[in-house]
Design a protein around this motif. Sequence first.
Motif, short mmCIF file in Angstrom:
data_model
loop_
_atom_site.label_atom_id
_atom_site.label_comp_id
_atom_site.label_asym_id
_atom_site.label_seq_id
_atom_site.Cartn_x
_atom_site.Cartn_y
_atom_site.Cartn_z
N SER A 75 0.83 -1.21 0.00
CA SER A 75 0.00 0.00 0.00
C SER A 75 0.86 1.25 0.00
CB SER A 75 -0.90 0.03 1.24
OG SER A 75 -1.81 -1.04 1.23
N GLU A 76 0.28 2.33 -0.49
CA GLU A 76 0.97 3.62 -0.47
C GLU A 76 1.09 4.13 0.95
OE1 GLU A 76 3.19 5.53 -1.32
OE2 GLU A 76 2.47 6.48 -3.16
N LEU A 77 1.99 5.06 1.15
CA LEU A 77 2.19 5.72 2.44
C LEU A 77 0.88 6.33 2.94
CD1 LEU A 77 4.76 6.62 4.19
CD2 LEU A 77 4.44 8.83 3.09
N ASP A 78 0.65 6.26 4.23
CA ASP A 78 -0.50 6.91 4.85
C ASP A 78 -0.10 8.35 5.15
OD1 ASP A 78 -2.50 7.88 6.51
OD2 ASP A 78 -2.58 6.11 7.78
N LEU A 120 7.18 2.83 6.05
CA LEU A 120 6.84 2.33 4.71
C LEU A 120 7.94 1.40 4.22
CD1 LEU A 120 5.19 2.41 2.01
CD2 LEU A 120 6.61 4.36 1.37
N GLN A 121 9.18 1.82 4.37
CA GLN A 121 10.29 1.00 3.90
C GLN A 121 10.33 -0.35 4.61
OE1 GLN A 121 14.12 2.88 4.01
NE2 GLN A 121 14.94 1.46 2.49
N VAL A 124 7.52 -2.57 3.08
CA VAL A 124 7.85 -2.96 1.71
C VAL A 124 9.01 -3.96 1.70
CG1 VAL A 124 8.77 -2.10 -0.49
CG2 VAL A 124 6.87 -0.90 0.61
N ALA A 125 9.96 -3.79 2.61
CA ALA A 125 11.06 -4.76 2.72
C ALA A 125 10.52 -6.15 3.04
CB ALA A 125 12.06 -4.31 3.78
N ARG A 126 9.52 -6.22 3.94
CA ARG A 126 8.89 -7.52 4.26
C ARG A 126 8.26 -8.12 3.00
NH1 ARG A 126 6.25 -4.89 8.92
NH2 ARG A 126 4.40 -4.83 7.60
N GLY A 147 5.46 5.81 -3.77
CA GLY A 147 6.20 5.72 -2.51
C GLY A 147 6.67 4.30 -2.24
N ALA A 148 5.82 3.33 -2.46
CA ALA A 148 6.19 1.93 -2.22
C ALA A 148 7.30 1.49 -3.17
CB ALA A 148 4.96 1.03 -2.37
#
Length: 197
Positions: A75-78, A120-121, A124-126, A147-148
């Motif tokens: 998902s994109e950044l909140d 976020l990072q 996304v790393a997961r 962003g992702a």
Amino acid sequence: MRIDLLRHGTTGRDGYLDGRTDPPLSDAGWDQFRRQTQGGIWRRVVSSPRARARAAAEDYARRTGCALDIDADWSELDFGRWEGRKRSDIAAEPGGAALLDAFHADPAASAPDGESWADLQQRVARALDRILARPEPAPVLVVAHGGAIRAALSHLLGWPLHQLWSLRIHPGTRIMLAAGQGGDGAPWGEIVEIIQP
């Protein structure tokens, strides 16, 4: 393995901070997605659950019969209290421009009541680690957000997140990567090609 990171097509809301806000793809956005996936050889598609990414990924999976995984970590950044607002409107407020600058320069910074770039990072790393743990002979297509995708590039390439603003990732951009894990389990990646819409 090959991973293609595809930013969803345009929603017609360029300049807005749409993270959890979820406008649908415009006709131009659908065209961008179809051009970027035409003739694709992906047997697996991973998508953000946001409708602007998911709807196109579902359409591609339906048309091609490939596997589809919906993964919330893409998902994109909140953007918190900035959600759905125009950047220029935020910048015009007293102190707004300085807050936006700090937000883009510091991975630990977040929008008011929002998510930090570092958070976020981390998610996304997961998501990337799950993909890399299941290497496949065919490329994997990830349909996500600007962003992702920047967070993924930072994780795989080791680039500082704040420097990735120098890389233009318009809606509909596809970035082809070779990626994997070293003997120590650390991820690695290299950009093979950037295909602008």
